[in-house]
Design a protein around this motif. Structure first.
Motif, mmCIF file in Angstrom:
data_model
loop_
_atom_site.group_PDB
_atom_site.id
_atom_site.type_symbol
_atom_site.label_atom_id
_atom_site.label_comp_id
_atom_site.label_asym_id
_atom_site.label_seq_id
_atom_site.Cartn_x
_atom_site.Cartn_y
_atom_site.Cartn_z
ATOM 1 N N THR A 1 7.811 19.357 11.111
ATOM 2 C CA THR A 1 7.135 17.850 10.381
ATOM 3 C C THR A 1 5.597 17.149 11.271
ATOM 4 O OG1 THR A 1 8.689 16.340 10.733
ATOM 5 C CG2 THR A 1 9.377 17.509 8.757
ATOM 6 N N GLN A 2 5.035 16.766 10.432
ATOM 7 C CA GLN A 2 4.305 15.268 11.071
ATOM 8 C C GLN A 2 4.439 14.118 10.536
ATOM 9 O OE1 GLN A 2 0.054 16.336 11.324
ATOM 10 N NE2 GLN A 2 0.339 17.297 9.570
ATOM 11 N N THR A 3 4.315 13.268 11.652
ATOM 12 C CA THR A 3 4.219 12.208 10.881
ATOM 13 C C THR A 3 3.266 11.539 10.921
ATOM 14 O OG1 THR A 3 6.818 12.212 11.329
ATOM 15 C CG2 THR A 3 5.313 9.482 11.345
ATOM 16 N N VAL A 4 3.097 11.094 10.018
ATOM 17 C CA VAL A 4 1.198 9.638 10.368
ATOM 18 C C VAL A 4 1.499 8.820 9.423
ATOM 19 C CG1 VAL A 4 -1.037 10.112 9.332
ATOM 20 C CG2 VAL A 4 0.082 12.439 10.273
ATOM 21 N N ASP A 5 1.059 7.356 10.175
ATOM 22 C CA ASP A 5 0.897 6.119 9.290
ATOM 23 C C ASP A 5 2.654 5.973 9.704
ATOM 24 O OD1 ASP A 5 -1.777 5.779 10.543
ATOM 25 O OD2 ASP A 5 -1.760 5.870 8.252
ATOM 26 N N GLY A 6 3.523 6.431 10.132
ATOM 27 C CA GLY A 6 4.560 6.104 9.787
ATOM 28 C C GLY A 6 5.430 7.116 8.744
ATOM 29 N N LYS B 1 0.915 -1.056 -0.383
ATOM 30 C CA LYS B 1 -0.140 0.226 0.102
ATOM 31 C C LYS B 1 0.914 0.924 -0.136
ATOM 32 C CE LYS B 1 -3.491 2.311 2.918
ATOM 33 N NZ LYS B 1 -4.946 2.204 4.069
ATOM 34 N N ILE B 2 0.284 1.855 -0.757
ATOM 35 C CA ILE B 2 1.397 2.934 -1.244
ATOM 36 C C ILE B 2 0.865 4.780 -0.063
ATOM 37 C CG2 ILE B 2 2.553 5.026 -2.490
ATOM 38 C CD1 ILE B 2 2.118 2.939 -4.611
#
Length: 408
Positions: A75-80, A11-12
């Protein structure tokens, strides 16, 4: 051997958006280091190089308050997946240099008030040390006369540049107290007295090398002014030369930092009284053995007699000289001096004398008559008697006894 094909799935995931940064206003170097805010999930803060991680919370406490432009990234990190960096920028502005202020001096009571100055047109003037009561902006501030009393007045100047404030600098309007002093009391002299020196004293503030007293002497419509440095005494021998009342006034000029502050003008009266009229006197002659008659003079009751040749009293007062009772005077001439007085101070019996005159009383010797002739004569005889003649003398004959025919 080749086995069966197995399927592979992946999944991309999309990258999250950059975090929402809360705007950070510019600050001043004396402010506290700001706390930066970023909105999002799993925030990561990066330093100015975009690489060095410096924080991992939605808030980041900065520490750098040196002047200049500051940039931080997050930055923010979502789902890695870490998204793009967002930038926050603000400026740490320098504290302005303090205003270079210059106070001024003013004499108490002067209506023309000097200006106070600073060195930049942006500088703001205040009436209080907390810089709350704003007065004006600019290079100068000139206080109103109503603001100035009899003591120093302090104003305050602050510079604002890029919303940063300098220190609050006091600037003083120094009020020089009105000078005060005293001069000699009213003076009364006689025309023949030496001129008295006038004196100024009790100077406040104390007289310095540049200060002076301005004297003014007025009689009628004629005024003379004496204005020289340090002349706190004045001997007006060239001005006070005739009888009359002179109005003397003086003003103390105190010099402070090249400004002249003047006292109120104070005055005194300098009176010159003329001589009394010289008494009119008459010398007299009495014969030895006659009653001594008092001497008299025409003048005021303030006349003074002085005996020069031993008669009593030695000193007498009034319009006549009364000889001491029972006094016997030998033949001769007795001299007396006499002068009159114009009394100008009855309380202290002070007055101006007339010219001194002299008067004399002569005690002439009694006549001593010697008869010449016979001490006995015959009946019906003629006889002549005579005496020795003295010039300007008179002779009175007296004959006693009976049965005589005679002529004188």
């Amino acid at each position: 051997c080749e086995g069966p094909t197995a399927p592979a799935k992946f999944k991309i995931k999309p990258l999250p958006s950059a975090p929402v940064m809360t705007n950070q206003p510019n600050i001043c170097e004396y402010d506290a280091a700001p706390i930066l805010h970023a909105g999002g999930e799993n925030i990561t803060w990066y330093d100015n190089d975009k690489v060095t991680v410096i924080g991992s919370e939605t808030e980041y406490q900065t520490t750098d308050i040196t002047t200049g432009t500051k940039r931080y990234y997050a930055t923010q990190t979502v789902d890695g997946c870490e998204g793009q960096q967002a930038t926050i920028t603000y400026v740490v502005n320098a504290k302005p240099a303090n205003p270079e202020v210059q106070g001024a001096n003013v004499c108490e009571g002067d209506e023309e008030i000097p200006s106070l100055t600073t060195n930049m047109s942006m500088d703001k003037w205040y009436a209080d040390e907390s810089a709350l009561t704003y007065l004006t902006t600019g290079y100068t501030y000139t206080p109103a006369f109503s603001e100035v009393g009899n003591s120093d007045k302090t104003y305050y100047v602050q510079r604002e540049l890029n919303n940063c404030l300098s220190d609050i600098m006091p600037v003083v309007l120094h009020v020089v107290p009105k000078p005060r002093f005293a001069i000699s009391n009213d003076t009364t002299l006689c025309i023949y007295d030496d001129v008295v020196t006038l004196e100024a004293f009790n100077f406040s503030p104390a007289m310095n090398d540049e200060s002076s007293v301005k004297w003014q002497i007025k009689k009628g419509n004629v005024t003379r002014i004496f204005d020289e440095e340090e002349n706190h005494t004045l001997t007006p021998v060239t001005v006070i030369t005739s009888e009359g009342d002179y109005a003397v006034s003086a003003t103390y000029k105190y010099v402070y930092d090249n400004i002249y502050c003047t006292s109120d003008t104070i005055g005194m009266k300098y009176s010159i009284k003329g001589r009394a009229r010289t008494p009119i006197v008459f010398s007299s002659v009495i014969c030895q053995g006659d009653e001594i008659k008092d001497l008299r003079a025409l003048g005021s009751p303030n006349m003074v007699w002085g005996s020069l040749d031993g008669t009593m009293p030695v000193v007498a007062y009034g319009q006549k000289y009364e000889f001491q009772k029972g006094q016997v005077l030998d033949t001769g001439t007795y001299r007396f001096v006499i002068y009159d007085q114009n009394i100008y101070d009855t309380e202290n019996n002070l007055g101006c004398k007339s010219e001194v005159d002299t008067v004399s009383m002569t005690v002439a010797p009694a006549a001593k008559t010697k008869l010449f002739g016979k001490d006995s004569v015959c009946v019906s005889a003629n006889e002549q008697y005579y005496t020795q003649f003295t010039k300007e003398s008179s002779y009175f004959w007296n004959v006693t006894g009976g049965h005589l025919n005679y002529s004188k």
